[in-house]
Write a protein that holds these residues in place. Structure first.
Motif, short mmCIF file in Angstrom:
data_model
loop_
_atom_site.label_atom_id
_atom_site.label_comp_id
_atom_site.label_asym_id
_atom_site.label_seq_id
_atom_site.Cartn_x
_atom_site.Cartn_y
_atom_site.Cartn_z
N ALA A 58 -3.08 -29.76 -57.99
CA ALA A 58 -2.58 -29.88 -59.36
C ALA A 58 -1.28 -30.67 -59.42
N LEU A 59 -0.36 -30.39 -58.50
CA LEU A 59 0.91 -31.11 -58.49
C LEU A 59 0.69 -32.59 -58.16
N GLY A 60 -0.29 -32.87 -57.30
CA GLY A 60 -0.61 -34.26 -57.02
C GLY A 60 -1.13 -34.98 -58.26
N VAL A 65 -0.08 -38.61 -63.00
CA VAL A 65 -0.02 -38.78 -64.45
C VAL A 65 1.38 -39.23 -64.89
N VAL A 66 2.41 -38.59 -64.34
CA VAL A 66 3.79 -38.90 -64.73
C VAL A 66 4.14 -40.35 -64.38
N CYS A 67 3.62 -40.84 -63.27
CA CYS A 67 3.97 -42.19 -62.81
C CYS A 67 3.10 -43.28 -63.42
N THR A 68 2.13 -42.91 -64.23
CA THR A 68 1.21 -43.90 -64.77
C THR A 68 1.89 -44.84 -65.76
N ASN A 123 -0.60 -43.75 -56.22
CA ASN A 123 -1.78 -43.98 -57.06
C ASN A 123 -1.38 -44.24 -58.51
N GLY A 124 -0.40 -43.49 -59.02
CA GLY A 124 0.02 -43.67 -60.40
C GLY A 124 0.77 -44.96 -60.63
N VAL A 125 1.70 -45.30 -59.74
CA VAL A 125 2.54 -46.48 -59.95
C VAL A 125 1.75 -47.76 -59.79
N SER A 370 -3.49 -45.38 -71.63
CA SER A 370 -4.82 -44.82 -71.73
C SER A 370 -5.10 -43.86 -70.57
N ALA A 371 -4.73 -44.28 -69.35
CA ALA A 371 -4.93 -43.42 -68.19
C ALA A 371 -4.10 -42.14 -68.30
N LEU A 372 -2.87 -42.27 -68.82
CA LEU A 372 -2.01 -41.10 -68.97
C LEU A 372 -2.64 -40.10 -69.92
N LEU A 373 -3.10 -40.59 -71.09
CA LEU A 373 -3.72 -39.68 -72.05
C LEU A 373 -5.04 -39.14 -71.53
N GLY A 374 -5.81 -40.00 -70.84
CA GLY A 374 -7.09 -39.55 -70.31
C GLY A 374 -6.96 -38.53 -69.20
#
Length: 446
Positions: A58-60, A65-68, A123-125, A370-374
């Motif tokens: 979950a933390l991963g 998400v935060v870094c997207t 992955n996010g950045v 979009s990825a953040l919201l998705g």
């Protein structure tokens, strides 16, 4: 210039630029697939606790998400090819760290958490750079075909990722993490070989950063600049009537599907099924995607996109609703395969329309938003699985997950903007009719 135009006139399978992009994106996707499969299982073995394993996963997800959003701003500011190279190198470095932790016998809750967080931040950045680069390399007329081909590629990875991860883990954890690193290294090398840099187009008056928010700024000013540009991209999406409903539905579907998958993996592991069996159950979704990717491009050329998407969602919801009533790995595999059969058409249709509707200079920010919201609710999926299985058992937990998928499908069918999406040839005109005065690409720093 003539050489680039000639290459873009070639079929996708002969377009060197696209093939190099596909090789890089495939290496990155395989690395992430191995990470998502192996880390939760290794965490279960290392900690002996579904709750702790769920917390690591979950933390991963939360870190990704935060870094997207900042990753999307970076993709619009910098050379996207170089970002793909850097992302591959960092992925290989994180995998080497996991291998070293296994070798020295230091793989526990905290080491797994730190290294998984590092990989998830990567992955996010850097994930948005590869997605945004595709539009730079492929003409708009072939986006749907490219995205459908990518869905087939994703299906192969999903099909192979589970069994491959299970096979590698059955040999050794070091081998599994080493394969993950090799995949990221291939991603970096392929991106490095792209001839024409997949860089964002020259900014215009709508996207030029405000004074004090230039690329070279450091400290609080640079942070505020990135935050302003990222939130501006999200605000642009939310002002689009044809896109905002789709984003909400994607959020719920991602939560329901991911929670179902992780719940099944946790439940099978807890009742003593071998890693190879778990891998084959996961691979069934890849088989469904692979079969579904074959007609995806043709369907989107002939059927209204809204009709194709809603039909695929109804099939998915029905299959997910049957999962709580069987615990047989074979039947679970069949239902997973059926549920995901329409996903390639859904993803290619919505993804192609999205790229057609978004200006290129905004694509990195819009893709990340979009990825953040998705993915906003996806970090809840491993928590639902980790805490829900001991509390509710197999049937109760999967009923809860299926309820999320059914609710999302009802919202999709009731959403007029989604239902009325036209055939591929009419995407640009449809997007233009939904554009209004508030949807021009935002200027950074406003």
């Amino acid at each position: 210039m003539e050489n680039i135009i000639r290459q873009r006139a070639l079929p996708l399978w002969r377009d060197r630029q696209y093939l190099l992009w596909l090789g890089s994106d495939t290496g990155s996707a395989l690395g992430m697939a191995l990470q998502s499969f192996t880390v939760p299982l290794v965490a279960l073995v290392a900690t002996g606790s579904p709750a702790q394993a769920g917390l690591i996963a979950a933390l991963g997800q939360l870190a990704r998400v935060v870094c997207t959003l900042p990753g999307g701003v970076l993709a619009d500011r910098r050379d996207r090819r170089k970002l793909m190279v850097i992302g591959g190198v960092l992925g290989a470095a994180g995998s080497i760290g996991l291998c070293l932790a296994v070798v020295v016998g230091g793989l526990g809750f905290w080491s797994l958490l730190v290294l998984h967080l590092f990989m998830s931040v990567r992955n996010g950045v850097f994930g948005s750079a590869s997605d945004a680069a595709l539009k730079d390399l492929v003409p708009e007329s072939r986006l749907a075909s490219a995205l459908a081909a990518n869905q087939g590629r994703d299906a192969v990875i999903s099909l192979a990722g589970g069994p491959l991860g299970g096979l590698l883990l059955s040999v050794s954890q070091t081998l599994a993490f080493g394969a993950m690193g090799a995949a990221h290294a291939v991603a970096a090398l392929s991106a490095r070989c792209i001839d024409s840099p997949a860089a964002p187009r020259a900014p215009d008056a709508r996207t030029t950063a405000a004074p004090g928010s230039h690329d070279g700024d450091n400290g609080p000013g640079a942070f505020r600049s990135y935050l302003a540009e990222g939130t501006a991209g999200m605000a642009w999406l939310l002002r689009r009537r044809d896109l905002r409903g789709i984003l909400l539905i994607s959020t719920l579907l991602n939560l329901g599907i991911n929670a179902s998958i992780i719940s099944v993996i946790f439940a099978l592991q807890q009742r003593g099924e071998p890693a190879t069996t778990i891998g084959w159950v996961s691979a069934s979704m890849g088989a469904g995607m692979l079969l579904g990717s074959l007609p995806a491009a043709a369907l989107l050329k002939r059927l209204p996109t809204g009709l194709a998407v809603c039909t695929g969602l109804l099939v998915m919801a029905c299959a997910m609703a049957l999962l709580p009533f069987t615990q047989s790995p074979i039947l679970v595999s069949v239902l997973f395969g059926i549920s995901i059969f329409g996903a390639p058409t859904i993803n290619a249709g919505l993804g192609g329309y999205f790229m057609s509707a978004v200006p290129t200079e905004l694509l990195g920010r819009a893709t990340s938003a979009s990825a953040l919201l998705g993915m906003a609710a996806v970090p809840l999926a491993p928590l639902i699985a980790g805490f829900g299985y001991p509390a509710w058992g197999w049937a109760g937990l999967l009923c809860f997950c299926a309820g999320i998928c059914v609710f999302a499908t009802v919202l999709a069918v009731a959403n007029r903007s989604l239902r009325t999406l036209p055939v591929q040839a009419d995407w640009a005109g449809h997007a233009e009719t939904h554009a209004d005065r508030g949807t021009n690409a935002p200027a950074a720093g406003r």
